[in-house]
Design an enzyme around this catalytic site. Sequence first.
Site, PDB file in Angstrom:
ATOM      1  N   GLU A  35       0.868  -1.176   0.000  1.00 33.23           N
ATOM      2  CA  GLU A  35       0.000   0.000   0.000  1.00 33.23           C
ATOM      3  C   GLU A  35       0.908   1.229   0.000  1.00 33.23           C
ATOM      4  O   GLU A  35       1.820   1.331   0.835  1.00 33.23           O
ATOM      5  CB  GLU A  35      -0.901   0.023   1.231  1.00 33.23           C
ATOM      6  N   ARG A 262       5.664 -12.707  10.078  1.00 35.25           N
ATOM      7  CA  ARG A 262       6.496 -11.501  10.070  1.00 35.25           C
ATOM      8  C   ARG A 262       7.836 -11.821  10.716  1.00 35.25           C
ATOM      9  O   ARG A 262       7.918 -12.614  11.645  1.00 35.25           O
ATOM     10  CB  ARG A 262       5.839 -10.381  10.884  1.00 35.25           C
ATOM     11  N   LYS A 272       4.427   0.899   9.670  1.00 31.64           N
ATOM     12  CA  LYS A 272       4.470   2.146   8.907  1.00 31.64           C
ATOM     13  C   LYS A 272       3.854   3.295   9.695  1.00 31.64           C
ATOM     14  O   LYS A 272       4.304   4.436   9.597  1.00 31.64           O
ATOM     15  CB  LYS A 272       3.761   1.965   7.559  1.00 31.64           C
TER      16      LYS A 272
END
Length: 705
Positions: A35, A262, A272
């Site tokens: 994104e 992750r 982020k």
Amino acid sequence: MASEEKSLNFIEQIIEEDVKSGLSNTKLRFRFPPEPNGYLHIGHASSIALNFGLGIDYQSPVNLRFDDTNPEKEEQEFVDAIKKDVEWLGYTWAEECYASDYFQQLYDWAVLLIKKDKAYVDSQTSEEMAAQKGTPTTVGTDSPYRNRSVEENLDLFERMKNGEFEAGTHILRAKIDMKSTNMLMRDPIMYRILHKHHHRTGDAWKIYPMYDWAHGQSDYLEQISHSFCTLEFLPHRELYDWFLDQIFDDNKLRPKQREFARRNLSHTVVSKRKLQQLVKEKHVNGWDDPRMSTISGLRRRGYTAASLRNFANTIGIAKRDNLINVSVLEFCIREDLNKIAPRVMAVLDPVKLVITNYPEGKEEWLEAENNQEDENAGFRKVPFSRELYIEREDFLEEAPAKYFRLTLGKEVRLKNAYIIKGESVIKDAEGNITEIHVTYDTDSLSGSGTEASQRKVSGTLHWVSIKHALEAEVRLYDRLFTDEAPDSYKEKNFLDFVNPNSLEIVTGYVEPSLSTAQNEDKFQFQRLGYFTVDKDSTPSKLVFNKTVGLKDAWEEKGKKEENSINNSLKEINKYFKVETKPERIAIESAIGENIKNVSSFSLIQNSLKKNINNNKASLLFSQFILKYSNWKSVDFEEEDIKKLYSMSLKSESTYVRSKALLNLRDIETETFKNQFDDEILKLYSNPPKNASERENEILSEMVKK
């Protein structure tokens, strides 16, 4: 597969099983779907390496797709930065795609779901919707708008699209199952109204699809065979498949979502949102600050694409989330730069050295090897003269026996040059050394082959000729956070762990061969570490960033702090054995000093947790942690602190009870203190037989308050 000999990770095993089950190799297609709401970080580097690595191994196309469905947070700047990072890492995408390319098709499919009575327009407030959605342990209830007619839903949805309503007045929801055990299946939102300018579609759309609706359909439109996501998307897989069920055509390939864990990096954050907070609140100087975990920040610091790819391969792919120590990443860059970085000399904390028997005005250009790890790196010339800079820490006027640097009366070698002997010093009015005077052995030139040149001395120092040295700004970067997992504590804000010493800027001096150094050129400053030229550097002002030291200083620091804790635990038993108060004060003071010097919150917290038990020495140590550490009681988990005080006040030892009472007295939160009023009154009313005079004094003071 290209390299069948290697053992397969579970992702590759999934692909291999699908191929064996009939999926044609020509149908394999992967994607990396960021994104564009921020810069990519080290976690994305692993995902990039996974997806593009699969493309290389299987000789299959990999799309770069921007999931740009939220114009409130997405910008072209981030699109450009992401493309630059992927290219810099060494990968090429087959197609550059955007979820926004599919807005019309997604809208058309949403209309189809409405017509099939599988989607409806909901007009509840967000608070009302949250209440009727239920909880993980209670089923949801139907929205009062769930049974709107198809015609009304179509009309409202079109008017939403046309911009007739304010944001928040209506949403489109899929009609699935409000009793599902998976909360995501309880009529999830497909579209919301947003009157925002989109970086690609401008103002054409007033409604925007939610990620879950756009993701799987985008994969389907691009005919992605395997859609790999991080583990938090595992609950989304059921919804991913349900949405595909509504539009799937048997003549096309159906994407498969699978999840991997992750790989979080210690001493940093890879959210982020939190990275953006660091930027906005100016804890760092932008997304590409060399202390950031962003790819652009790591690149600016001096990390190479090869080192990041090697890091991704080293940590591999896993099914469980894991915290990777940043030392693994630092090892990867050291390993790469050791092979490719030219060796040069630089002095960062200079003190003047004068060779008194070297002729004034004379200079020599000595030969120096560029990189002993690379036989093709060749040699360069470095200037040598009577007056040099050496590192201030490389000289001691009075040195211990095992000091292997320069001191008075002893010899050391100057790298690529001569053997020198310390003779005297000059000091300023405050007693600081301003000059070191030495003599040199004229026959001891390194590499000359003379008997003197082969003489063994205790150490070798780097240096630069003052006459020829170039001044440089050197930015000494350290880890951005003092704790290994700064965002993992529910009682703490991750910003509490920002390292105040993560950047030190010094003026140093470098050899003249660096006058032509360009942005991102990398060097080993001999004996100091690896450095890269910063983008702020100009021909008139060189600027270098420290990439990494030659050794892992944090590992050494961590071991030292662990030893401090362990030694303190050993010492605390003596506290109960000594006879006098001064002896106890001395032991407590030494232990307190050890605890104060521990900067790792995780080590302190784990030590506290581990020592909440019925052992009096353990309880006393935990109370010392509360008293002497750099953190307060409110920084720790409340249940742990409550348990510690409860056990301490019931301890058999008056020393434990006294320390607990003193710590409790100093806590600022009255509501927390009040929990122990009954226990304190009980101790005051019926003091234990071994209660010391001091314990009774504290109790009296606390009760009368």
